[in-house]
Design a protein around this motif. Structure first.
Motif, PDB file in Angstrom:
ATOM      1  N   ASP A 110      34.653  41.442  50.875  1.00 46.93           N
ATOM      2  CA  ASP A 110      33.180  41.495  50.174  1.00 46.93           C
ATOM      3  C   ASP A 110      32.799  40.591  49.224  1.00 46.93           C
ATOM      4  O   ASP A 110      31.587  39.749  49.561  1.00 46.93           O
ATOM      5  CB  ASP A 110      32.782  42.888  49.811  1.00 46.93           C
ATOM      6  N   THR A 111      33.512  40.395  48.215  1.00 42.46           N
ATOM      7  CA  THR A 111      33.162  39.521  47.264  1.00 42.46           C
ATOM      8  C   THR A 111      34.015  38.197  46.844  1.00 42.46           C
ATOM      9  O   THR A 111      33.525  37.276  46.322  1.00 42.46           O
ATOM     10  CB  THR A 111      33.094  40.163  45.750  1.00 42.46           C
ATOM     11  N   HIS A 112      35.269  38.099  47.606  1.00 46.47           N
ATOM     12  CA  HIS A 112      36.104  37.061  47.472  1.00 46.47           C
ATOM     13  C   HIS A 112      36.617  36.817  46.203  1.00 46.47           C
ATOM     14  O   HIS A 112      36.713  35.910  45.693  1.00 46.47           O
ATOM     15  CB  HIS A 112      35.604  35.814  48.156  1.00 46.47           C
ATOM     16  N   SER A 113      36.687  37.995  45.187  1.00 45.47           N
ATOM     17  CA  SER A 113      36.984  37.951  43.880  1.00 45.47           C
ATOM     18  C   SER A 113      38.578  37.720  43.818  1.00 45.47           C
ATOM     19  O   SER A 113      39.151  38.183  44.694  1.00 45.47           O
ATOM     20  CB  SER A 113      36.380  39.114  43.190  1.00 45.47           C
ATOM     21  N   LYS A 114      38.991  37.084  42.710  1.00 46.65           N
ATOM     22  CA  LYS A 114      40.325  37.121  42.409  1.00 46.65           C
ATOM     23  C   LYS A 114      40.750  38.404  41.736  1.00 46.65           C
ATOM     24  O   LYS A 114      40.109  38.886  41.266  1.00 46.65           O
ATOM     25  CB  LYS A 114      40.694  36.017  41.284  1.00 46.65           C
ATOM     26  N   HIS A 115      41.932  38.592  41.957  1.00 43.86           N
ATOM     27  CA  HIS A 115      42.804  39.939  41.585  1.00 43.86           C
ATOM     28  C   HIS A 115      43.987  39.690  41.186  1.00 43.86           C
ATOM     29  O   HIS A 115      44.601  38.456  41.617  1.00 43.86           O
ATOM     30  CB  HIS A 115      42.679  41.082  42.656  1.00 43.86           C
ATOM     31  N   ASN A 116      44.725  40.531  40.382  1.00 42.14           N
ATOM     32  CA  ASN A 116      46.169  40.538  40.063  1.00 42.14           C
ATOM     33  C   ASN A 116      46.722  41.831  40.115  1.00 42.14           C
ATOM     34  O   ASN A 116      45.936  42.923  39.979  1.00 42.14           O
ATOM     35  CB  ASN A 116      46.286  39.705  38.737  1.00 42.14           C
ATOM     36  N   GLY A 145      59.137  57.724  32.259  1.00 48.14           N
ATOM     37  CA  GLY A 145      57.811  58.146  31.848  1.00 48.14           C
ATOM     38  C   GLY A 145      56.936  57.819  32.900  1.00 48.14           C
ATOM     39  O   GLY A 145      57.176  57.446  33.981  1.00 48.14           O
ATOM     40  N   THR A 146      55.269  57.844  32.257  1.00 47.06           N
ATOM     41  CA  THR A 146      54.299  57.617  33.393  1.00 47.06           C
ATOM     42  C   THR A 146      53.773  56.299  32.800  1.00 47.06           C
ATOM     43  O   THR A 146      53.537  56.113  31.624  1.00 47.06           O
ATOM     44  CB  THR A 146      53.562  58.723  33.387  1.00 47.06           C
ATOM     45  N   PHE A 147      53.646  55.370  33.590  1.00 49.85           N
ATOM     46  CA  PHE A 147      53.314  53.788  33.151  1.00 49.85           C
ATOM     47  C   PHE A 147      51.895  53.496  33.924  1.00 49.85           C
ATOM     48  O   PHE A 147      51.852  53.649  35.307  1.00 49.85           O
ATOM     49  CB  PHE A 147      54.294  52.952  33.326  1.00 49.85           C
ATOM     50  N   ASP A 148      51.177  52.682  33.366  1.00 46.05           N
ATOM     51  CA  ASP A 148      49.936  52.313  33.992  1.00 46.05           C
ATOM     52  C   ASP A 148      50.027  51.065  34.751  1.00 46.05           C
ATOM     53  O   ASP A 148      50.894  50.283  34.217  1.00 46.05           O
ATOM     54  CB  ASP A 148      48.540  52.267  32.963  1.00 46.05           C
ATOM     55  N   TYR A 149      49.625  50.766  35.859  1.00 45.03           N
ATOM     56  CA  TYR A 149      49.387  49.568  36.561  1.00 45.03           C
ATOM     57  C   TYR A 149      47.849  49.176  36.544  1.00 45.03           C
ATOM     58  O   TYR A 149      47.087  50.200  36.858  1.00 45.03           O
ATOM     59  CB  TYR A 149      50.043  49.331  37.990  1.00 45.03           C
ATOM     60  N   TYR A 150      47.657  47.954  36.729  1.00 37.88           N
ATOM     61  CA  TYR A 150      46.020  47.560  36.377  1.00 37.88           C
ATOM     62  C   TYR A 150      46.006  46.112  37.063  1.00 37.88           C
ATOM     63  O   TYR A 150      46.679  45.554  37.154  1.00 37.88           O
ATOM     64  CB  TYR A 150      45.675  47.739  35.213  1.00 37.88           C
ATOM     65  N   CYS A 151      44.466  45.904  37.080  1.00 39.07           N
ATOM     66  CA  CYS A 151      44.242  44.738  37.091  1.00 39.07           C
ATOM     67  C   CYS A 151      43.516  44.163  35.993  1.00 39.07           C
ATOM     68  O   CYS A 151      42.469  44.544  35.417  1.00 39.07           O
ATOM     69  CB  CYS A 151      43.302  44.494  38.426  1.00 39.07           C
ATOM     70  N   SER A 152      43.698  42.919  35.445  1.00 41.19           N
ATOM     71  CA  SER A 152      43.335  42.700  34.291  1.00 41.19           C
ATOM     72  C   SER A 152      41.810  41.882  34.298  1.00 41.19           C
ATOM     73  O   SER A 152      41.029  41.815  33.339  1.00 41.19           O
ATOM     74  CB  SER A 152      44.087  41.582  33.476  1.00 41.19           C
ATOM     75  N   ILE A 153      41.498  41.648  35.513  1.00 39.82           N
ATOM     76  CA  ILE A 153      40.177  40.962  35.942  1.00 39.82           C
ATOM     77  C   ILE A 153      39.112  42.230  35.974  1.00 39.82           C
ATOM     78  O   ILE A 153      37.990  42.243  35.534  1.00 39.82           O
ATOM     79  CB  ILE A 153      40.163  40.172  37.180  1.00 39.82           C
ATOM     80  N   HIS A 154      39.726  43.419  36.734  1.00 32.88           N
ATOM     81  CA  HIS A 154      38.646  44.195  37.198  1.00 32.88           C
ATOM     82  C   HIS A 154      39.331  45.519  36.513  1.00 32.88           C
ATOM     83  O   HIS A 154      40.131  46.115  37.099  1.00 32.88           O
ATOM     84  CB  HIS A 154      38.529  44.441  38.446  1.00 32.88           C
TER      85      HIS A 154
END
Length: 165
Positions: A110-116, A145-154
């Motif tokens: 849809d947006t052709h945005s970058k992601h990581n 433990g419980t750890f987060d994963y994420y995209c630093s752009i969104h």
């Protein structure tokens, strides 16, 4: 007239030495990168074993940006929130010491945005990938433990992994 003795043909010609040198260089490069491929991002030595493979993609729809994990049937490590085979911002469960490989793809048509894709606790960080870019990253789940994963752009793109002892 005296007949000259013929010299024996040398076994090691210049061309042969160059060819052997080139083969040695190629073998060394393959060995180096093969060795490096066995070293997880949070380790210093190679890990021989079969990883748990998880496939996650970045995408977008009218509801926003999100990670999507597609699974056919039951997937080890994936915490299901319903009967669907597509899981939005999924949670994963692993055992301590398990070798994990995330195969990340940017399918944001849809947006052709970058992601990581990032998991700070295990030093997992992919590059910022453009549309249809892919990267695989492996790590050892060596902390409980419980750890987060994420995209630093969104920032809305996030989920959790749980490592059980």
């Amino acid at each position: 007239m005296k007949k000259q003795k013929e010299r024996p043909k040398p076994r090691f010609t210049r061309n042969r030495a160059v060819a052997i040198g080139a083969i040695a260089a190629v073998v060394s490069l393959v060995g180096f990168f093969g060795y490096r491929a066995l070293v997880p991002v949070n380790g210093t030595s190679p890990v021989l074993g079969f990883p748990t493979n998880d496939f996650i993609k970045a995408t977008h729809s009218k509801s926003g940006y999100f990670y999507l994990s597609q699974a056919s049937g039951s997937v080890k490590g994936l915490r299901s929130t319903g009967g669907s085979s597509a899981h939005i911002n999924p949670s994963y469960v692993y055992s301590k010491g398990e070798l994990v490989s995330f195969h990340f793809i940017n399918e944001d048509y849809d947006t052709h945005s970058k992601h990581n894709f990032n998991i700070d606790a295990f030093n997992v960080h992919t590059k910022d990938l453009g549309y249809f870019g892919t990267e695989t990253v492996s790590f050892v789940a060596d902390k409980t433990g419980t750890f987060d994963y994420y995209c630093s752009i969104h920032p809305e793109m996030k989920g959790t992994i749980t490592v059980e002892g």
